[in-house]
Design a protein around this motif. Sequence first.
Motif, PDB file in Angstrom:
ATOM      1  N   ALA A   1      41.128  46.543 -10.121  1.00 45.68           N
ATOM      2  CA  ALA A   1      42.406  47.392 -10.766  1.00 45.68           C
ATOM      3  C   ALA A   1      43.142  47.908  -9.205  1.00 45.68           C
ATOM      4  CB  ALA A   1      41.495  48.770 -11.392  1.00 45.68           C
ATOM      5  N   ASP A   2      44.487  48.469  -9.800  1.00 47.99           N
ATOM      6  CA  ASP A   2      45.152  49.102  -8.873  1.00 47.99           C
ATOM      7  C   ASP A   2      44.844  50.835  -9.001  1.00 47.99           C
ATOM      8  OD1 ASP A   2      46.656  47.019  -7.980  1.00 47.99           O
ATOM      9  OD2 ASP A   2      47.922  46.976  -9.757  1.00 47.99           O
ATOM     10  N   ILE A   3      44.521  50.942 -10.197  1.00 46.89           N
ATOM     11  CA  ILE A   3      44.306  52.362 -10.714  1.00 46.89           C
ATOM     12  C   ILE A   3      43.347  52.550 -11.763  1.00 46.89           C
ATOM     13  CG2 ILE A   3      45.239  54.779 -11.418  1.00 46.89           C
ATOM     14  CD1 ILE A   3      47.980  53.984 -10.492  1.00 46.89           C
ATOM     15  N   THR A   4      42.089  53.220 -11.446  1.00 50.09           N
ATOM     16  CA  THR A   4      41.385  53.182 -12.409  1.00 50.09           C
ATOM     17  C   THR A   4      41.310  55.021 -12.879  1.00 50.09           C
ATOM     18  OG1 THR A   4      39.741  51.773 -11.672  1.00 50.09           O
ATOM     19  CG2 THR A   4      38.835  53.409 -13.144  1.00 50.09           C
ATOM     20  N   MET A   5      41.664  55.133 -14.272  1.00 54.07           N
ATOM     21  CA  MET A   5      41.542  56.643 -14.718  1.00 54.07           C
ATOM     22  C   MET A   5      40.406  56.860 -15.698  1.00 54.07           C
ATOM     23  SD  MET A   5      45.815  56.379 -15.614  1.00 54.07           S
ATOM     24  CE  MET A   5      45.996  58.165 -15.883  1.00 54.07           C
ATOM     25  N   VAL A   6      39.886  57.628 -15.375  1.00 53.30           N
ATOM     26  CA  VAL A   6      38.619  58.251 -16.122  1.00 53.30           C
ATOM     27  C   VAL A   6      39.025  58.907 -17.410  1.00 53.30           C
ATOM     28  CG1 VAL A   6      36.469  59.318 -15.929  1.00 53.30           C
ATOM     29  CG2 VAL A   6      37.102  58.442 -13.921  1.00 53.30           C
ATOM     30  N   TYR A   7      38.519  58.603 -18.496  1.00 53.62           N
ATOM     31  CA  TYR A   7      39.061  59.176 -19.799  1.00 53.62           C
ATOM     32  C   TYR A   7      37.609  59.496 -20.666  1.00 53.62           C
ATOM     33  CZ  TYR A   7      38.105  54.920 -22.288  1.00 53.62           C
ATOM     34  OH  TYR A   7      37.574  53.587 -22.722  1.00 53.62           O
ATOM     35  N   HIS A   8      37.934  60.358 -21.513  1.00 54.33           N
ATOM     36  CA  HIS A   8      36.786  61.070 -22.463  1.00 54.33           C
ATOM     37  C   HIS A   8      36.986  60.910 -23.920  1.00 54.33           C
ATOM     38  CE1 HIS A   8      33.689  64.104 -23.929  1.00 54.33           C
ATOM     39  NE2 HIS A   8      32.992  63.345 -23.222  1.00 54.33           N
ATOM     40  N   GLU A   9      36.358  60.536 -24.652  1.00 53.03           N
ATOM     41  CA  GLU A   9      36.685  60.490 -26.076  1.00 53.03           C
ATOM     42  C   GLU A   9      36.472  61.825 -26.665  1.00 53.03           C
ATOM     43  OE1 GLU A   9      34.539  57.746 -28.373  1.00 53.03           O
ATOM     44  OE2 GLU A   9      35.644  55.946 -27.609  1.00 53.03           O
ATOM     45  N   GLU A  10      37.699  62.415 -27.187  1.00 57.39           N
ATOM     46  CA  GLU A  10      37.723  63.598 -27.761  1.00 57.39           C
ATOM     47  C   GLU A  10      38.166  63.624 -29.222  1.00 57.39           C
ATOM     48  OE1 GLU A  10      37.357  66.737 -26.367  1.00 57.39           O
ATOM     49  OE2 GLU A  10      36.901  66.338 -24.359  1.00 57.39           O
ATOM     50  N   ARG A  11      37.841  64.637 -30.035  1.00 58.07           N
ATOM     51  CA  ARG A  11      38.112  64.743 -31.492  1.00 58.07           C
ATOM     52  C   ARG A  11      39.160  65.972 -31.651  1.00 58.07           C
ATOM     53  NH1 ARG A  11      35.504  61.490 -35.140  1.00 58.07           N
ATOM     54  NH2 ARG A  11      33.463  60.672 -34.206  1.00 58.07           N
TER      55      ARG A  11
ATOM     56  N   SER B   1      45.912  72.198 -23.885  1.00 56.90           N
ATOM     57  CA  SER B   1      46.660  72.209 -22.434  1.00 56.90           C
ATOM     58  C   SER B   1      47.972  71.775 -22.563  1.00 56.90           C
ATOM     59  CB  SER B   1      45.888  71.076 -21.665  1.00 56.90           C
ATOM     60  OG  SER B   1      46.732  70.781 -20.661  1.00 56.90           O
ATOM     61  N   SER B   2      48.759  72.526 -21.799  1.00 55.05           N
ATOM     62  CA  SER B   2      50.346  72.202 -21.761  1.00 55.05           C
ATOM     63  C   SER B   2      50.777  70.928 -21.279  1.00 55.05           C
ATOM     64  CB  SER B   2      50.814  73.248 -21.010  1.00 55.05           C
ATOM     65  OG  SER B   2      50.154  73.228 -19.524  1.00 55.05           O
ATOM     66  N   TYR B   3      49.696  70.253 -20.646  1.00 54.97           N
ATOM     67  CA  TYR B   3      49.972  68.810 -20.011  1.00 54.97           C
ATOM     68  C   TYR B   3      48.932  68.024 -19.968  1.00 54.97           C
ATOM     69  CZ  TYR B   3      51.651  65.235 -16.785  1.00 54.97           C
ATOM     70  OH  TYR B   3      52.016  63.921 -16.184  1.00 54.97           O
ATOM     71  N   PHE B   4      49.044  66.986 -20.927  1.00 57.34           N
ATOM     72  CA  PHE B   4      47.700  66.096 -20.778  1.00 57.34           C
ATOM     73  C   PHE B   4      48.167  64.646 -21.145  1.00 57.34           C
ATOM     74  CE2 PHE B   4      48.358  67.650 -25.077  1.00 57.34           C
ATOM     75  CZ  PHE B   4      48.258  66.358 -25.882  1.00 57.34           C
ATOM     76  N   ILE B   5      47.336  63.722 -20.908  1.00 59.08           N
ATOM     77  CA  ILE B   5      47.599  62.292 -21.014  1.00 59.08           C
ATOM     78  C   ILE B   5      46.409  61.683 -21.644  1.00 59.08           C
ATOM     79  CG2 ILE B   5      47.725  60.126 -19.686  1.00 59.08           C
ATOM     80  CD1 ILE B   5      48.727  61.814 -17.249  1.00 59.08           C
ATOM     81  N   THR B   6      46.815  61.112 -22.851  1.00 57.42           N
ATOM     82  CA  THR B   6      46.033  60.055 -23.675  1.00 57.42           C
ATOM     83  C   THR B   6      46.269  58.613 -23.217  1.00 57.42           C
ATOM     84  OG1 THR B   6      47.457  59.835 -25.511  1.00 57.42           O
ATOM     85  CG2 THR B   6      46.177  61.653 -25.430  1.00 57.42           C
ATOM     86  N   LEU B   7      45.132  57.837 -23.274  1.00 53.86           N
ATOM     87  CA  LEU B   7      44.875  56.557 -22.711  1.00 53.86           C
ATOM     88  C   LEU B   7      44.842  55.431 -23.893  1.00 53.86           C
ATOM     89  CD1 LEU B   7      42.955  56.979 -19.498  1.00 53.86           C
ATOM     90  CD2 LEU B   7      45.512  57.031 -19.676  1.00 53.86           C
ATOM     91  N   GLU B   8      45.548  54.312 -24.087  1.00 57.82           N
ATOM     92  CA  GLU B   8      44.816  53.358 -24.977  1.00 57.82           C
ATOM     93  C   GLU B   8      44.413  52.300 -24.207  1.00 57.82           C
ATOM     94  OE1 GLU B   8      48.113  52.969 -27.780  1.00 57.82           O
ATOM     95  OE2 GLU B   8      48.140  55.056 -27.942  1.00 57.82           O
ATOM     96  N   PRO B   9      43.041  52.185 -24.109  1.00 54.23           N
ATOM     97  CA  PRO B   9      42.715  50.969 -23.093  1.00 54.23           C
ATOM     98  C   PRO B   9      42.475  49.649 -24.240  1.00 54.23           C
ATOM     99  CG  PRO B   9      40.857  52.480 -23.594  1.00 54.23           C
ATOM    100  CD  PRO B   9      42.148  53.018 -24.223  1.00 54.23           C
TER     101      PRO B   9
ATOM    102  N   TYR C   1      43.229  50.569 -15.054  1.00 48.89           N
ATOM    103  CA  TYR C   1      42.031  50.436 -15.964  1.00 48.89           C
ATOM    104  C   TYR C   1      41.447  51.796 -16.443  1.00 48.89           C
ATOM    105  CZ  TYR C   1      42.025  45.447 -15.455  1.00 48.89           C
ATOM    106  OH  TYR C   1      42.239  44.229 -15.600  1.00 48.89           O
ATOM    107  N   GLY C   2      40.949  52.041 -17.729  1.00 56.10           N
ATOM    108  CA  GLY C   2      40.191  53.232 -18.165  1.00 56.10           C
ATOM    109  C   GLY C   2      38.858  53.071 -17.870  1.00 56.10           C
ATOM    110  N   TYR C   3      38.126  54.097 -17.280  1.00 60.10           N
ATOM    111  CA  TYR C   3      36.669  54.296 -17.254  1.00 60.10           C
ATOM    112  C   TYR C   3      36.185  55.129 -18.173  1.00 60.10           C
ATOM    113  CZ  TYR C   3      32.110  55.140 -15.016  1.00 60.10           C
ATOM    114  OH  TYR C   3      30.619  55.515 -14.769  1.00 60.10           O
ATOM    115  N   ASN C   4      35.343  54.657 -19.318  1.00 60.98           N
ATOM    116  CA  ASN C   4      34.950  55.843 -20.418  1.00 60.98           C
ATOM    117  C   ASN C   4      34.105  56.185 -19.902  1.00 60.98           C
ATOM    118  OD1 ASN C   4      34.408  56.932 -22.703  1.00 60.98           O
ATOM    119  ND2 ASN C   4      33.766  55.284 -23.634  1.00 60.98           N
TER     120      ASN C   4
END
Lengths: 398, 373
Positions: free
Chosen positions: B144-154, B159-167, B234-237
């Motif tokens: 990967a060039d960049i790996t972003m860590v994400y967490h599944e939420e319901r 937050s005033s600023y947040f990012i969602t990922l679609e891997p 890439y996303g790291y779950n």
Amino acid sequence: MLRKKECVAMLLAGGQGSRLYALTTHIAKPAVAFGAKYRIIDFPLSNCINSGIDTVGVLTQYEPLELNEYIGNGQPWDLDRAFGGVHILSPYQAKKKQSWFEGTANAIFQNMHFMKKYNPDYILILSGDHIYKMDYSEMLRAHKASGADCTIAAIEVPLKEASRFGVLNTNPDGSIYEFEEKPKVPKSNLASMGIYIFTAEKLFAYLEKDDENPDSTKDFGKDILPAMLAGGEKMMSYRFKGYWKDVGTISSLWESNMDLLGDTPAFDVGNPDWKIHSRNPLAPPEYIGAKAVVENSMVALGCEIDGRVEHSVLASNVVVEEGATVRDSVLMAGTVVKKGAVVEYSIVDENVVISENARVGTPKSADAGIAVLGRGITVAEGAAVAGGSIIDKDYKGE
Amino acid sequence: MASTVGVIFSNIHDENIPELSRHRTMASVPFGGRYRLIDFALSNMVNSGITTVGIVTKNNYQSLIDHLGSGKEWDLARKDGGIILLPPYSDDTDKPYTTRLEALMGITGFLTHRTEDYVVISDCDGIAHMDIADIVRYHEEKGADITMVYHEEREPSESSYFITLEPDRRTGRIKALRINPNDLRKGKKYNLYVNVMVMSRTFLIDTIQNAFTCGFTSFGRDILTKNVDTIKIYGYNFEGYYAGVNSLADYFRHSMELLDRKVRTELFAARDIYTKVRDSAPSRYVDGAKVANSLISDGCCIKGTVENCILFRGVKIGKGSVVRNCVLMQDTVVGENVALDSVITDKNVVIRDRRNLAGCAELPYFISKGRMI
């Protein structure tokens, strides 16, 4: 520039502590745990740094490994210094001779070069088996003001107990005219606390003279102090009023731990003006469960309490499961008391497992003895350890 | 683990909890009885073998400097590397940074002088036990060039600023990346970026320099979202326990989650969380104290009733007082016959005898630092 330290402390930490039985099988007495997060040596070391004394030689001999590791570079006590700081002094081999430390005076004598390196005016002698908070700088001030060659810290004890100590017989001005080591019939109730300040040159001279005397037992109380008195040196007593406890026996160690408890404890370790420093456990805050009962106790970080704890001192990471009871006891780090087990009037060393429904000790009473469990052992399910017994192996019952 | 340097942003989400970050960085917000938020990010790095961590600061960082000291508590007082504080850099013509990208431009010197292969960038608003080594391994495996860590939420983030990922489900490559989407619904799963990313050091430096030339200002908008097709993201779950502190209510809720043994075991038992020590005495429970389902730090003295609480170091609870569902920070003194419910006190608050204060779980009653009530 001549670099020097006005006062160098020498801490006698070689004692075996044989009257602590299973608690000192693998460690020196000064390394014995006390008060939920401390070890005995934290008290003299903290007193030193709080008194502005930053050069301390720690003389070790018996089972030094754990003590050496605990002291490390002295950073927890702010005693990691470029010039000075804390140094472990062990017996060593030399070109001309090699020997173990033979008595307290000999231990200091063998480390003369260490003290001389700092070109000190005064030497403070301490021992590693007492629990107390004391400002040594006040004592040093008194020593200088009186022009004494030796000042001995002293505390009043009940007369009937005085025969356990070195007893000072003094004139009204506090000067000492007689020193009796453990007298059968004490003349005064002023006990030596084993804390001495010497004017350095005098001490060095008497240590050298003592070393040449083949009849000497090379002990401060028995040889050096009487010799100085006989030599006409000025010897002063320094009255200490405050909490001081020799924790050399199982019962005194237990009592001293209990002195930390209560609304206004007999001995308050929590005063921020005179902090007792120690190596801190890496642990989260203690968790007290929904059904737990914790009364009149001291509990350290990392404990998980779901059972009943009364009038006890629990060191870090102790677990007391639901339905278990701990009463009138001292539990050292990492010990686990499982469901239904009862621990009463006991001292339990580190990492002991007390299995389900086991019983350790008997209810505290005037004629009951304190049960002692050595480190790392397991008491089997349902087993009963009688009050006053000392166990240092896994125990399955009689 | 491949050699990796850490970068921690200490200020970035301060505006989310102004109550607690008025006088301090997000990084130095107290949490869990004896920790500061940065302890979790820092301990995760140290426990993965990282020995150099640059800490990007902007303002209010006195408390952070005090907390970190020489870094020795984290074993980060090192001859080479260790903790390196990176205050804002500006010459006569510049103002201190306003965005993450500008902050990164300001630490280019630090990044170019290091020799490690990878950089892990983390914020301080997440509480988790994260194995950074595993994330770096994943990053290498994926090329990967960049790996972003994400967490599944319901729950959609407050937050005033947040990012969602679609891997991509099969490869893990990020197909789409959305900033502040406003069409999230409660109960539907989505992947929230948890503000931890890995990239190679040279890739980061090149990206920063390129961004500077192009006059970009936002890492998220100008670099990530626009280049999702050309940069291999890439996303790291991350499947473990994750607590994001995005509001005072979040702070309160996540504090209370520490009373759950499972959460505590995951955060504290698997490995150590390092923090500054204060040499406090162990806590004293006096006769008449009733403590249930609570976390108690060292230096406390409890004479009253404490239920479902987090007590920080040196908290005193007077006789006859009943304290429920509270987070009381360092050296809070509660007098006698006080009743508190759902209250958060900042450091050094004094509650006088017979006071009666209550908030609720959604809106805890907050008392700021040093107040006497």
